[in-house]
Write an enzyme that holds these catalytic residues in place. Structure first.
Site, PDB file in Angstrom:
ATOM      1  N   HIS A   1      31.305  40.606 -55.548  1.00 45.51           N
ATOM      2  CA  HIS A   1      30.212  41.194 -56.342  1.00 45.51           C
ATOM      3  C   HIS A   1      28.868  40.542 -55.999  1.00 45.51           C
ATOM      4  O   HIS A   1      28.537  39.506 -56.579  1.00 45.51           O
ATOM      5  CB  HIS A   1      30.497  41.019 -57.839  1.00 45.51           C
ATOM      6  CG  HIS A   1      31.612  41.884 -58.319  1.00 45.51           C
ATOM      7  ND1 HIS A   1      31.417  43.175 -58.738  1.00 45.51           N
ATOM      8  CD2 HIS A   1      32.938  41.657 -58.409  1.00 45.51           C
ATOM      9  CE1 HIS A   1      32.563  43.712 -59.089  1.00 45.51           C
ATOM     10  NE2 HIS A   1      33.512  42.808 -58.894  1.00 45.51           N
TER      11      HIS A   1
ATOM     12  N   SER B   1       9.671  50.299 -85.664  1.00 40.35           N
ATOM     13  CA  SER B   1      10.314  49.136 -86.276  1.00 40.35           C
ATOM     14  C   SER B   1       9.439  47.903 -86.126  1.00 40.35           C
ATOM     15  O   SER B   1       9.695  46.880 -86.749  1.00 40.35           O
ATOM     16  CB  SER B   1      11.649  48.885 -85.590  1.00 40.35           C
ATOM     17  OG  SER B   1      11.421  48.467 -84.248  1.00 40.35           O
ATOM     18  N   GLY B   2       8.417  48.000 -85.280  1.00 38.83           N
ATOM     19  CA  GLY B   2       7.631  46.812 -85.005  1.00 38.83           C
ATOM     20  C   GLY B   2       8.208  46.024 -83.846  1.00 38.83           C
ATOM     21  O   GLY B   2       7.652  45.023 -83.419  1.00 38.83           O
ATOM     22  N   GLY B   3       9.333  46.466 -83.313  1.00 37.69           N
ATOM     23  CA  GLY B   3       9.945  45.805 -82.161  1.00 37.69           C
ATOM     24  C   GLY B   3       9.246  46.229 -80.877  1.00 37.69           C
ATOM     25  O   GLY B   3       8.443  47.173 -80.871  1.00 37.69           O
ATOM     26  N   VAL B   4       9.580  45.536 -79.787  1.00 36.49           N
ATOM     27  CA  VAL B   4       8.873  45.794 -78.541  1.00 36.49           C
ATOM     28  C   VAL B   4       9.169  47.200 -77.996  1.00 36.49           C
ATOM     29  O   VAL B   4       8.290  47.855 -77.444  1.00 36.49           O
ATOM     30  CB  VAL B   4       9.154  44.688 -77.486  1.00 36.49           C
ATOM     31  CG1 VAL B   4      10.614  44.662 -77.077  1.00 36.49           C
ATOM     32  CG2 VAL B   4       8.265  44.842 -76.263  1.00 36.49           C
TER      33      VAL B   4
ATOM     34  N   SER C   1      10.096  50.228 -79.616  1.00 35.89           N
ATOM     35  CA  SER C   1       9.442  51.371 -80.269  1.00 35.89           C
ATOM     36  C   SER C   1       7.924  51.246 -80.183  1.00 35.89           C
ATOM     37  O   SER C   1       7.222  52.253 -80.044  1.00 35.89           O
ATOM     38  CB  SER C   1       9.911  51.521 -81.721  1.00 35.89           C
ATOM     39  OG  SER C   1       9.495  50.433 -82.511  1.00 35.89           O
ATOM     40  N   THR C   2       7.426  50.029 -80.224  1.00 32.13           N
ATOM     41  CA  THR C   2       5.970  49.860 -80.146  1.00 32.13           C
ATOM     42  C   THR C   2       5.451  50.262 -78.767  1.00 32.13           C
ATOM     43  O   THR C   2       4.448  50.971 -78.647  1.00 32.13           O
ATOM     44  CB  THR C   2       5.574  48.401 -80.460  1.00 32.13           C
ATOM     45  OG1 THR C   2       6.164  48.027 -81.707  1.00 32.13           O
ATOM     46  CG2 THR C   2       4.076  48.243 -80.542  1.00 32.13           C
TER      47      THR C   2
ATOM     48  N   CYS D   1      33.421  46.228 -54.480  1.00 34.48           N
ATOM     49  CA  CYS D   1      34.661  46.078 -55.255  1.00 34.48           C
ATOM     50  C   CYS D   1      35.458  47.388 -55.278  1.00 34.48           C
ATOM     51  O   CYS D   1      35.996  47.796 -54.275  1.00 34.48           O
ATOM     52  CB  CYS D   1      34.361  45.550 -56.652  1.00 34.48           C
ATOM     53  SG  CYS D   1      35.849  45.001 -57.501  1.00 34.48           S
ATOM     54  N   TYR D   2      35.480  48.080 -56.409  1.00 37.60           N
ATOM     55  CA  TYR D   2      36.177  49.371 -56.446  1.00 37.60           C
ATOM     56  C   TYR D   2      35.597  50.299 -55.377  1.00 37.60           C
ATOM     57  O   TYR D   2      36.334  50.997 -54.676  1.00 37.60           O
ATOM     58  CB  TYR D   2      36.022  50.000 -57.832  1.00 37.60           C
ATOM     59  CG  TYR D   2      36.770  51.305 -58.004  1.00 37.60           C
ATOM     60  CD1 TYR D   2      38.097  51.311 -58.396  1.00 37.60           C
ATOM     61  CD2 TYR D   2      36.138  52.525 -57.767  1.00 37.60           C
ATOM     62  CE1 TYR D   2      38.791  52.505 -58.534  1.00 37.60           C
ATOM     63  CE2 TYR D   2      36.820  53.726 -57.909  1.00 37.60           C
ATOM     64  CZ  TYR D   2      38.146  53.707 -58.296  1.00 37.60           C
ATOM     65  OH  TYR D   2      38.828  54.889 -58.422  1.00 37.60           O
TER      66      TYR D   2
ATOM     67  N   GLY E   1      34.456  49.093 -60.685  1.00 37.90           N
ATOM     68  CA  GLY E   1      34.957  49.859 -61.823  1.00 37.90           C
ATOM     69  C   GLY E   1      36.290  49.283 -62.237  1.00 37.90           C
ATOM     70  O   GLY E   1      36.917  48.558 -61.465  1.00 37.90           O
TER      71      GLY E   1
END
Ligand code: XMP
Length: 518
Positions: A171, A225-228, A230-231, A84-85, A53
């Site tokens: 990390h 939208s035709g995007g991965v 939303s489809t 880390c943090y 963080g």
């Protein structure tokens, strides 16, 4: 979920990177903000990871863990790894001492492993790790063993004797830590005894069942939208309730790429959706955007018009088909992170259109992918048999080309950026590099420069070409594309796109730059 790995979020984007890595290794991980962690999260966890963080544990008001939760974890013998943090916090809470470092330690460092411990099993005694800290653990908690050091950090890893409690200053979740994945796996498998059996594909069945159980009838609206994302979300809902109640609305905002809206409609139809409605609202968007220059204002305007158009269409459809009760969105994990919705510590960076879509329609939200990272959505989509072209398509922002025209959006500028986009995508596919990139696109700058075309002086727009490699868009590196390819793209753009006489290649990483320009 039983035996999940709980990643406690102390701000920034560390927790999500850790969770992604853990999931990649096949263990189910969830991110829980430090101040939302409940006793049952601790008791139900197969392992607990305290994330890094941006704060300093020495500061007043720095995020702390409710001490009773740590006590509970210890009492119940839970495996705990502080990173880390989280490492410093753990040291402090367990009675060790943390002090402010003078110079800090940033970047690659050489870790020397000092003890034989299952955490480092299968890794060399000397290895490269990634460091990013100012404070450091000066003395480890009583009853602990120092497991590793670097030149600048005496306690680079410790273990509480007789418990499965570890802290590491470096990390393990970042690619620059040579054996990071192995160290995480050692902790989760060897030390915590978890079995790597989680696959995003397998989670789909449960999601389908949950959607089916929650569905109480009525129509379902999908802003597609035709995007991965939303489809795939819509497809999962179709698996749960069948195609009849699902209505997909594809809104042509006028901010899409060439032929995109029509392509979306035909893809959706080919996937067996019965009701796919195309709404051409480009004029409305364009006129609402007139005079708007500020990027956040653009997003607000687009979200507002999008919602108005969607609402209007929903009313029209309910008159014809009956009442709508649900709205499906393809929201994924990073959308929530970047919009400041998940993980208390993350700042709001850009207000994403798909998240701000108002709930005023009185519809219940269905977000089947809200806990997945992008690469997981792709795996799910692939497993469900969605077309490869869709699965590996680059992400495209909700506000579309509007955020790729810096400054005021006009029809003329959209024409330029749209044509240039087709050229960039075509050339990348031809070169076989499309899939290796997270995103690649042109941006129209509000700058005109002098050039010479034919024999005449020209005074036209400059285009910036942005191409990045990334795993999840939270960080990104500019892509080292071959010069010949860049030259071909640039030359095609200046020759084929009227109004442009210069192409610049963007060589900044994220952070500090974002991927999009607005
Ligand atoms: P930035 O530009 O913040 O983008 O580095 C990170 C990822 O998010 C996408 N992006 C958006 N997506 N609505 C979206 O749906 C938005 O307003 C938006 N802004 C950025 C961007 O394309 C990248 O993949």
């Amino acid at each position: 979920m039983e035996r999940r790995v709980v990643v406690v979020d102390f701000g920034g984007q560390y927790a999500h990177l850790i969770a992604r890595r853990v999931r990649e290794l096949g263990f189910y991980a969830e991110v829980v903000p430090y101040d939302a962690l409940k006793p049952e999260d601790v008791s139900g966890a197969g392992a607990i990871v305290l994330s890094g963080g941006p704060s300093s544990v020495l500061e007043e008001g720095a995020p702390r863990l409710d001490p009773s939760l740590l006590e509970r974890a210890l009492r119940e013998g839970k495996p705990v790894l502080g990173i880390c943090y989280g490492h410093q916090l753990l040291a402090l809470e367990l009675g060790g001492r943390v002090e402010r470092g003078e110079r800090g330690e940033y970047g690659s460092a050489t870790l020397e492993v000092l003890a034989d411990d299952p955490l480092f099993s299968g890794t060399p005694r000397v290895q490269r790790v990634w460091m990013s800290h100012k404070d450091r653990v000066a003395s480890p908690p009583p009853g602990s063993v120092v497991l590793a050091r670097t030149e600048a950090c005496e306690v680079a890893a410790f273990k509480l004797a007789g418990a499965r409690v570890y802290g590491v200053q470096f990390h393990p979740e970042v690619g620059h830590t040579e054996h990071g994945a192995r160290i995480l796996e050692n902790f989760l498998r060897g030390i915590a005894g978890l079995e790597p059996s989680w696959r995003p594909e397998d989670a789909v069945k449960g999601i389908v069942e949950r959607v089916r159980a929650a569905y109480k009838g009525g129509n379902i609206l999908v802003a597609a939208s035709g995007g991965v994302d939303s489809t795939t979300a819509a497809y999962i809902v179709k698996m749960a309730v069948g195609p009849d109640p699902i209505h997909l609305v594809v809104i042509d905002t006028g901010l899409l790429r060439e032929g995109e809206a029509e392509r979306a409609v035909s893809t959706l139809r080919s996937l067996g959706f019965k009701h796919v409605h195309l709404v051409d609202a480009s004029r409305e968007f364009l006129s609402a955007l007139r005079g708007v220059v500020d990027p956040e204002e653009k997003r607000r305007v687009i979200a507002r018009v999008y919602f108005e158009v969607l609402e209007r269409k929903a009313r029209e459809l309910s008159a014809a088909y009956g009442e709508f009760r649900y709205l499906v969105q393809g929201t994924i994990y990073p959308d929530r992170i970047e919009s400041g919705r998940a993980g208390r510590g993350s700042d709001r960076i850009k207000s994403h259109h798909n998240v701000t879509l108002p709930e005023r329609l009185g519809l219940e939200l269905i977000e089947p992918l809200a806990d997945f990272y992008k690469d997981e959505v792709r795996r799910v989509a692939k497993a469900l048999g969605l077309p490869e072209e869709l699965v590996y398509q680059h992400p495209f922002p909700g506000p579309g080309l509007a955020v790729r025209v810096v400054g005021e959006v006009t029809e003329e500028k959209l024409r330029i950026v749209r044509r240039a986009t087709s050229i960039v995508e075509e050339e990348l596919r031809k070169a076989g590099l499309y899939r290796s990139l997270w995103q690649a696109f042109p941006v129209l700058l509000p700058v005109k420069t002098t050039g010479v075309k034919g024999d005449a002086r020209s005074y036209e727009y400059a285009i910036a070409l942005r191409a990045v490699v990334s795993e999840d868009a939270m960080t990104a590196e500019f892509a080292k594309l071959p010069w010949e390819l860049l030259e071909r793209i640039a030359s095609r753009i200046v020759n084929e796109v009227e109004g442009v006489n210069r192409v610049l290649y963007d060589v900044t990483n994220k952070p500090p730059a974002t991927i999009e320009y607005e």
